[in-house]
Structures are given as structure tokens and as C-alpha cells.
Design a protein around this motif. Structure first.
Motif, PDB file in Angstrom:
ATOM      1  N   ALA A  48       0.858  -1.189   0.000  1.00 13.05           N
ATOM      2  CA  ALA A  48       0.000   0.000   0.000  1.00 13.05           C
ATOM      3  C   ALA A  48       0.888   1.230   0.000  1.00 13.05           C
ATOM      4  O   ALA A  48       1.952   1.248   0.617  1.00 13.05           O
ATOM      5  CB  ALA A  48      -0.911   0.009   1.224  1.00 13.05           C
ATOM      6  N   ALA A  49       0.436   2.259  -0.700  1.00 12.79           N
ATOM      7  CA  ALA A  49       1.131   3.542  -0.712  1.00 12.79           C
ATOM      8  C   ALA A  49       0.093   4.634  -0.519  1.00 12.79           C
ATOM      9  O   ALA A  49      -0.988   4.582  -1.107  1.00 12.79           O
ATOM     10  CB  ALA A  49       1.893   3.742  -2.013  1.00 12.79           C
ATOM     11  N   ILE A  50       0.435   5.605   0.314  1.00 18.47           N
ATOM     12  CA  ILE A  50      -0.484   6.678   0.674  1.00 18.47           C
ATOM     13  C   ILE A  50       0.137   8.019   0.302  1.00 18.47           C
ATOM     14  O   ILE A  50       1.296   8.279   0.630  1.00 18.47           O
ATOM     15  CB  ILE A  50      -0.752   6.651   2.197  1.00 18.47           C
ATOM     16  N   LEU A  51      -0.648   8.855  -0.359  1.00 18.97           N
ATOM     17  CA  LEU A  51      -0.246  10.221  -0.645  1.00 18.97           C
ATOM     18  C   LEU A  51      -0.889  11.130   0.398  1.00 18.97           C
ATOM     19  O   LEU A  51      -2.111  11.122   0.567  1.00 18.97           O
ATOM     20  CB  LEU A  51      -0.692  10.656  -2.048  1.00 18.97           C
ATOM     21  N   ILE A  57       4.823  10.576   0.566  1.00 21.54           N
ATOM     22  CA  ILE A  57       4.252   9.274   0.249  1.00 21.54           C
ATOM     23  C   ILE A  57       4.764   8.293   1.290  1.00 21.54           C
ATOM     24  O   ILE A  57       5.965   8.198   1.531  1.00 21.54           O
ATOM     25  CB  ILE A  57       4.633   8.813  -1.169  1.00 21.54           C
ATOM     26  N   VAL A  58       3.842   7.601   1.912  1.00 20.08           N
ATOM     27  CA  VAL A  58       4.161   6.608   2.939  1.00 20.08           C
ATOM     28  C   VAL A  58       3.679   5.257   2.412  1.00 20.08           C
ATOM     29  O   VAL A  58       2.569   5.156   1.884  1.00 20.08           O
ATOM     30  CB  VAL A  58       3.447   6.950   4.266  1.00 20.08           C
ATOM     31  N   SER A  59       4.497   4.236   2.554  1.00 18.17           N
ATOM     32  CA  SER A  59       4.098   2.919   2.074  1.00 18.17           C
ATOM     33  C   SER A  59       4.221   1.882   3.181  1.00 18.17           C
ATOM     34  O   SER A  59       4.865   2.110   4.201  1.00 18.17           O
ATOM     35  CB  SER A  59       4.936   2.517   0.862  1.00 18.17           C
ATOM     36  N   THR A  77      -0.466  -0.947   8.089  1.00 17.17           N
ATOM     37  CA  THR A  77       0.939  -0.606   8.319  1.00 17.17           C
ATOM     38  C   THR A  77       1.217   0.803   7.803  1.00 17.17           C
ATOM     39  O   THR A  77       1.793   1.639   8.510  1.00 17.17           O
ATOM     40  CB  THR A  77       1.867  -1.619   7.615  1.00 17.17           C
ATOM     41  N   ALA A  78       0.776   1.102   6.588  1.00 17.58           N
ATOM     42  CA  ALA A  78       1.005   2.420   5.992  1.00 17.58           C
ATOM     43  C   ALA A  78       0.215   3.516   6.712  1.00 17.58           C
ATOM     44  O   ALA A  78       0.758   4.586   7.016  1.00 17.58           O
ATOM     45  CB  ALA A  78       0.636   2.390   4.505  1.00 17.58           C
ATOM     46  N   ILE A  79      -1.057   3.251   7.007  1.00 17.37           N
ATOM     47  CA  ILE A  79      -1.898   4.259   7.670  1.00 17.37           C
ATOM     48  C   ILE A  79      -1.349   4.607   9.048  1.00 17.37           C
ATOM     49  O   ILE A  79      -1.230   5.779   9.409  1.00 17.37           O
ATOM     50  CB  ILE A  79      -3.353   3.763   7.797  1.00 17.37           C
ATOM     51  N   PHE A  80      -1.010   3.600   9.831  1.00 13.46           N
ATOM     52  CA  PHE A  80      -0.542   3.853  11.192  1.00 13.46           C
ATOM     53  C   PHE A  80       0.827   4.538  11.187  1.00 13.46           C
ATOM     54  O   PHE A  80       1.110   5.379  12.035  1.00 13.46           O
ATOM     55  CB  PHE A  80      -0.520   2.565  12.012  1.00 13.46           C
ATOM     56  N   TYR A  81       1.672   4.175  10.218  1.00 15.55           N
ATOM     57  CA  TYR A  81       2.964   4.861  10.106  1.00 15.55           C
ATOM     58  C   TYR A  81       2.748   6.329   9.733  1.00 15.55           C
ATOM     59  O   TYR A  81       3.375   7.217  10.307  1.00 15.55           O
ATOM     60  CB  TYR A  81       3.865   4.167   9.090  1.00 15.55           C
ATOM     61  N   ALA A  82       1.854   6.570   8.787  1.00 11.46           N
ATOM     62  CA  ALA A  82       1.555   7.959   8.393  1.00 11.46           C
ATOM     63  C   ALA A  82       1.021   8.747   9.587  1.00 11.46           C
ATOM     64  O   ALA A  82       1.427   9.893   9.818  1.00 11.46           O
ATOM     65  CB  ALA A  82       0.545   7.979   7.247  1.00 11.46           C
ATOM     66  N   GLY A  83       0.141   8.127  10.362  1.00 16.96           N
ATOM     67  CA  GLY A  83      -0.419   8.799  11.540  1.00 16.96           C
ATOM     68  C   GLY A  83       0.631   9.077  12.605  1.00 16.96           C
ATOM     69  O   GLY A  83       0.574  10.097  13.296  1.00 16.96           O
ATOM     70  N   ALA A  84       1.610   8.185  12.737  1.00 12.60           N
ATOM     71  CA  ALA A  84       2.660   8.365  13.737  1.00 12.60           C
ATOM     72  C   ALA A  84       3.707   9.384  13.279  1.00 12.60           C
ATOM     73  O   ALA A  84       4.165  10.201  14.074  1.00 12.60           O
ATOM     74  CB  ALA A  84       3.336   7.019  14.026  1.00 12.60           C
ATOM     75  N   LYS A  85       4.069   9.345  12.017  1.00 12.90           N
ATOM     76  CA  LYS A  85       5.127  10.225  11.507  1.00 12.90           C
ATOM     77  C   LYS A  85       4.614  11.613  11.124  1.00 12.90           C
ATOM     78  O   LYS A  85       5.308  12.603  11.312  1.00 12.90           O
ATOM     79  CB  LYS A  85       5.802   9.576  10.308  1.00 12.90           C
ATOM     80  N   PHE A  86       3.393  11.679  10.587  1.00 15.75           N
ATOM     81  CA  PHE A  86       2.808  12.944  10.130  1.00 15.75           C
ATOM     82  C   PHE A  86       1.405  13.100  10.722  1.00 15.75           C
ATOM     83  O   PHE A  86       0.408  13.044   9.989  1.00 15.75           O
ATOM     84  CB  PHE A  86       2.746  12.974   8.600  1.00 15.75           C
ATOM     85  N   PRO A  87       1.283  13.283  12.030  1.00 15.02           N
ATOM     86  CA  PRO A  87      -0.028  13.258  12.691  1.00 15.02           C
ATOM     87  C   PRO A  87      -1.013  14.332  12.230  1.00 15.02           C
ATOM     88  O   PRO A  87      -2.222  14.142  12.355  1.00 15.02           O
ATOM     89  CB  PRO A  87       0.309  13.428  14.169  1.00 15.02           C
TER      90      PRO A  87
END
Length: 160
Positions: A48-51, A57-59, A77-87
Motif C-alpha cells: 500500500a502507498a499513501i499520498l 508518500i508513505v508505504s 501498516t502504511a496508515i498507522f505509520y503515516a499517523g505516527a510520523k505525520f499526525p
């Protein structure tokens, strides 16, 4: 008794090449993530990749363990990382791709129920839909303008 009819509007591209260039790029990031999946039990690799609205972009890829199925899906994995790194960032688009070591996946494979719930949480949190593109290893790409098309009658904090 009253009947309720639920309709979802989805879009189908015959191939990744038919999608806009920015989606092709995002899906390529998901494909790279899929290659990093750790799936020795299911042999089902997902990326998964998220913009995000900040341009990042977080994957993520699915990660299994011997206590199967207590691993984590690629989408979460991608969503939770995005939420942790870029809240404070909002999720704009998400690309998902899945491939099986047992057979070629040529039909679009949508997020599982747990991942749908996680995506729904972020749509609620950011008060904005997430555009979702999903595919198998090859073939058609399906697009949903919001998770609500994939999970009608979603459960959110208003239910608590």
C-alpha cells in the motif's frame, strides 16, 4: 418494514496504464512495498502507498508472524505509520496491490474489513474522504472516491 437500497459508485480502469500518471506513480510505490511483504504463511503479498496532503508518500507491506493471523496488513501498516510520523497530515489517496505466490491475481483486490475500518477512522478524523485505488498483481484497477463506498453503515466515534 421499510426497504433500504444501498448503492456504491466505483470506477474501473482496464489497466494501470489507463490511470492518471500520479496514480501510476503511487501504485508503483505500492508495488515496491508489496515486494517487501513478509508473508511466509499465506503467501499473499500486499503493498500500500499513501499520498498525504503535505506531498509525502508513505508505504507499507503486510507483515505476518507464527502467531498467524496476528500480523498486520499493508494498508494498516502504511496508515498507522503515516499517523505516527505525520499526525497532522491528511490522507489524500491510497493505492493497494496484492499478489499471491499460489496464483496470478488479475482482479482488483479490495482492503479487508479491518483495513476498511482503519481507513474509515482516518476519513472521520480528517473529515475528508480518501480516494482508494486497488488492483491485483496485474489487470484492472478499481477506484473508490471514498471508503464509504466500500463500507456502508460504517462504525465511528458517533456510535460510542
Amino acid at each position: 418494514m421499510k426497504e433500504v437500497k444501498i448503492e456504491s459508485k466505483l470506477y474501473i480502469f482496464d489497466s494501470l496504464k489507463e490511470t492518471p500518471e500520479n496514480i501510476q506513480s503511487l501504485m508503483q510505490e505500492a508495488i515496491k512495498a508489496r515486494e517487501n511483504a513478509y508473508a511466509p504463511y499465506s503467501n499473499f503479498h500486499v503493498g500500500a502507498a499513501i499520498l498525504l496532503d503535505n506531498g509525502e508518500i508513505v508505504s507499507g507491506s503486510n507483515q505476518e508472524n507464527a502467531s498467524y493471523p496476528s500480523g498486520l496488513c499493508a494498508e494498516r501498516t502504511a496508515i498507522f505509520y503515516a499517523g505516527a510520523k505525520f499526525p497532522k497530515a491528511k490522507i489524500i489517496k491510497m493505492a493497494i496491490t496484492a499478489a499471491s505466490k499460489n496464483q496470478k491475481t488479475s482482479e482488483p483486490i479490495p482492503p479487508c474489513g479491518a483495513c476498511r475500518q482503519a481507513i474509515a477512522e482516518y476519513e472521520t478524523k480528517q473529515n475528508q474522504p480518501v480516494e482508494i485505488y486497488f488492483m491485483g498483481e496485474v489487470g484492472k484497477v478499481m477506484k473508490s472516491n471514498s471508503l464509504a463506498n466500500l463500507l456502508p453503515f460504517g462504525f465511528d466515534s458517533s456510535n460510542l
